[in-house]
Design an enzyme around this catalytic site. Structure first.
Site, PDB file in Angstrom:
ATOM      1  N   MET A 268      50.957  35.255  42.284  1.00 48.83           N
ATOM      2  CA  MET A 268      50.519  34.538  42.852  1.00 48.83           C
ATOM      3  C   MET A 268      51.417  33.350  43.089  1.00 48.83           C
ATOM      4  O   MET A 268      51.248  33.192  44.680  1.00 48.83           O
ATOM      5  CB  MET A 268      49.922  34.103  42.318  1.00 48.83           C
ATOM      6  CG  MET A 268      48.303  35.335  42.864  1.00 48.83           C
ATOM      7  SD  MET A 268      46.866  34.685  42.279  1.00 48.83           S
ATOM      8  CE  MET A 268      46.909  33.711  40.598  1.00 48.83           C
TER       9      MET A 268
ATOM     10  N   TYR B 199      54.141  45.587  49.519  1.00 45.67           N
ATOM     11  CA  TYR B 199      53.577  45.970  47.887  1.00 45.67           C
ATOM     12  C   TYR B 199      54.684  46.878  47.569  1.00 45.67           C
ATOM     13  O   TYR B 199      55.722  47.935  47.955  1.00 45.67           O
ATOM     14  CB  TYR B 199      52.047  46.884  48.239  1.00 45.67           C
ATOM     15  CG  TYR B 199      51.674  47.500  46.674  1.00 45.67           C
ATOM     16  CD1 TYR B 199      51.094  46.056  45.960  1.00 45.67           C
ATOM     17  CD2 TYR B 199      50.869  48.073  46.917  1.00 45.67           C
ATOM     18  CE1 TYR B 199      50.437  46.757  45.168  1.00 45.67           C
ATOM     19  CE2 TYR B 199      50.299  48.639  45.646  1.00 45.67           C
ATOM     20  CZ  TYR B 199      50.057  47.531  44.879  1.00 45.67           C
ATOM     21  OH  TYR B 199      49.775  47.858  43.705  1.00 45.67           O
TER      22      TYR B 199
ATOM     23  N   ASN C  67      40.060  32.548  36.873  1.00 46.37           N
ATOM     24  CA  ASN C  67      38.841  33.302  37.370  1.00 46.37           C
ATOM     25  C   ASN C  67      38.874  34.224  38.188  1.00 46.37           C
ATOM     26  O   ASN C  67      37.814  34.200  38.876  1.00 46.37           O
ATOM     27  CB  ASN C  67      38.666  31.211  38.379  1.00 46.37           C
ATOM     28  CG  ASN C  67      37.714  31.976  38.811  1.00 46.37           C
ATOM     29  OD1 ASN C  67      36.412  31.968  38.536  1.00 46.37           O
ATOM     30  ND2 ASN C  67      37.024  31.517  40.311  1.00 46.37           N
ATOM     31  N   SER C  68      39.868  35.024  38.336  1.00 45.25           N
ATOM     32  CA  SER C  68      39.833  35.723  39.098  1.00 45.25           C
ATOM     33  C   SER C  68      39.335  37.365  38.201  1.00 45.25           C
ATOM     34  O   SER C  68      39.508  36.681  37.701  1.00 45.25           O
ATOM     35  CB  SER C  68      41.424  36.435  38.776  1.00 45.25           C
ATOM     36  OG  SER C  68      42.039  36.517  37.481  1.00 45.25           O
ATOM     37  N   GLY C  69      38.864  37.423  39.171  1.00 43.31           N
ATOM     38  CA  GLY C  69      38.462  39.605  38.402  1.00 43.31           C
ATOM     39  C   GLY C  69      39.196  40.117  37.316  1.00 43.31           C
ATOM     40  O   GLY C  69      38.280  40.384  36.700  1.00 43.31           O
ATOM     41  N   VAL C  70      40.382  40.199  36.984  1.00 49.37           N
ATOM     42  CA  VAL C  70      41.373  40.746  36.104  1.00 49.37           C
ATOM     43  C   VAL C  70      40.902  39.709  35.082  1.00 49.37           C
ATOM     44  O   VAL C  70      40.156  39.923  33.627  1.00 49.37           O
ATOM     45  CB  VAL C  70      42.609  40.635  35.956  1.00 49.37           C
ATOM     46  CG1 VAL C  70      43.391  41.127  34.990  1.00 49.37           C
ATOM     47  CG2 VAL C  70      43.410  41.683  37.706  1.00 49.37           C
TER      48      VAL C  70
END
Length: 411
Positions: free
Chosen positions: A318, A104, A215-218
């Site tokens: 991703m 990260y 479909n992600s949270g964001v």
């Protein structure tokens, strides 16, 4: 992202005096009063010391290999301007896993503050806490708070931190899960939709945006906020195992407010440009904003889908493939390519974070915004470390029915 520099993060190194925290070997149990939402906190050691557990890591690697469950105790004598917190819920975000892996953009501070055998860090950037005791005038027992800055270390049963390290949230009308998951995904969507389109004017009612990872949270947050603000959206998802499951996902996102939902294969197909032209016909500026969390061919197709002067915001990768920038788009269409890192925004402007969180929680209370689907991972005093490690390790693997969240009970 290549343009981001690692930063020394806020965390244990900036916490309170080591004398307030000590490792323990054994514990006794004393019953405390029940907390909100039916949770009972009942771990107290001799002389009023609070017994606590934390997931920690002392070296980078896969969570299954490096995470350990450390037990320690916290003194009842609070340092000045500090708060003792009990954790209610703490999400498991991909960035948390990347932090443990050492990939990260921000690196945690490894310290011996919790009495670990080797200097260690507590993972977790997001969570909801209840105040147990406080030496800060504006925070009282029973108040709910969330971390003000990143690298807080939320994967622990209790935390002793400075009072100015947290943001108080009004708990009326929201659940602990909602409070725990408000600061990352919804705030990311909010800021990207609001902050990056400037010319010839900010995003207006009727404007288009396109996003992958819908479909992600964001992605789910962007769909809902866009709908509330009058934006139209094109949403790209990965096809599921069967056409029926894929269609169910389309229907679910459409119900949230998506204008169109397409699969990645449909998006990358040559025919997509004809569908896009049909959808945006008569719109002089075309698609004004793209939100990219995938990279590779998906990001390149997204860039080609933008209208004159459009902006592509990359906030994830991703696919682990670079974002290719076609020269013609830069020269002839004046496309802007920018990056968004939530940690940088939150740490630089905590006041803006507090305002954004308050607005999103207000929408939740009004029933205008739905929180992301979650998979609860119970964390009790008896929970074994392997159960917690498995939940973390599985975060980046395959299709998931919801975001993993540690939910603390009897700790």
């Amino acid at each position: 992202m290549a343009g981001l520099r690692p930063v020394r993060a806020y965390g244990l190194a900036n916490s309170l005096a080591r004398s307030s925290i000590r490792p323990i070997r054994c514990a006794t149990t004393a019953k405390l009063s029940p907390l909100s939402q039916g949770q009972v906190r009942c771990k107290s050691g001799p002389y009023g010391y609070t017994q606590a557990k934390a997931l920690v890591f002392s070296e980078y690697g896969e969570p299954k290999d490096v995470l350990q469950l450390h037990t320690h105790s916290i003194s009842p004598n609070l340092p000045s301007s500090s708060v003792l917190l009990r954790t209610l819920a703490a999400p498991i975000n991909p960035a948390d896993v990347n932090t443990i892996q050492g990939t990260y953009g921000a690196k945690p501070s490894f310290t011996s503050l919790l009495g670990t055998p080797s200097p260690a860090a507590v993972p977790g950037n997001e969570g909801a806490f209840e105040v147990v005791s406080s030496s800060v005038p504006n925070l009282q027992r029973g108040d709910w708070v969330i971390p003000k800055k990143t690298m807080f270390g939320t994967w622990r049963t209790h935390a002793l931190v400075p009072g100015d390290a947290v943001i108080k949230v009004a708990k009326e009308g929201v659940t602990a899960l909602q409070a725990a998951t408000v600061a990352v995904n919804p705030c990311s969507a909010y800021r990207m939709l609001r902050d990056f389109v400037r010319e010839p004017a900010p995003m207006r009612e009727g404007d288009w945006f396109v996003q992958n990872g819908a479909n992600s949270g964001v992605g789910r947050a962007a769909i809902q906020l866009g709908k509330l603000w009058g934006y139209r959206s094109i949403n790209v998802v990965r096809a599921r195992d069967t056409p029926e499951v894929t269609q169910a996902l389309r229907d679910e996102l459409t119900a949230l407010g998506a204008t169109h939902v397409v699969t990645e294969d449909e998006f990358l197909a040559r025919e997509f440009r004809d569908r896009l032209a049909e959808w945006t016909r008569g719109d002089r500026e075309g698609v004004r904003l793209g939100l990219n969390c995938v990279g590779g061919k998906s990001a390149q197709t997204m860039a080609k889908s933008l209208g004159q002067g459009g902006t592509l915001v990359t906030y994830g990768g991703m696919a682990r493939q670079p974002v290719a920038l076609p020269t013609g788009l830069l020269i002839f269409k004046d496309i802007r390519f920018v990056g968004f890192w939530l940690s940088r925004w939150a740490d630089r402007d905590p006041a803006s974070k507090e305002q954004t969180v308050a607005e999103i929680l207000g929408l939740l209370r009004e029933g205008k915004f739905r929180d992301v689907p979650t998979v609860e991972v119970p964390w009790t005093w008896e929970t074994e470390v392997q159960e917690l490690k498995d939940a973390v390790q599985g975060t980046l693997e395959g299709f998931r029915s919801g975001k993993g969240v540690f939910v603390f009970r009897d700790t």
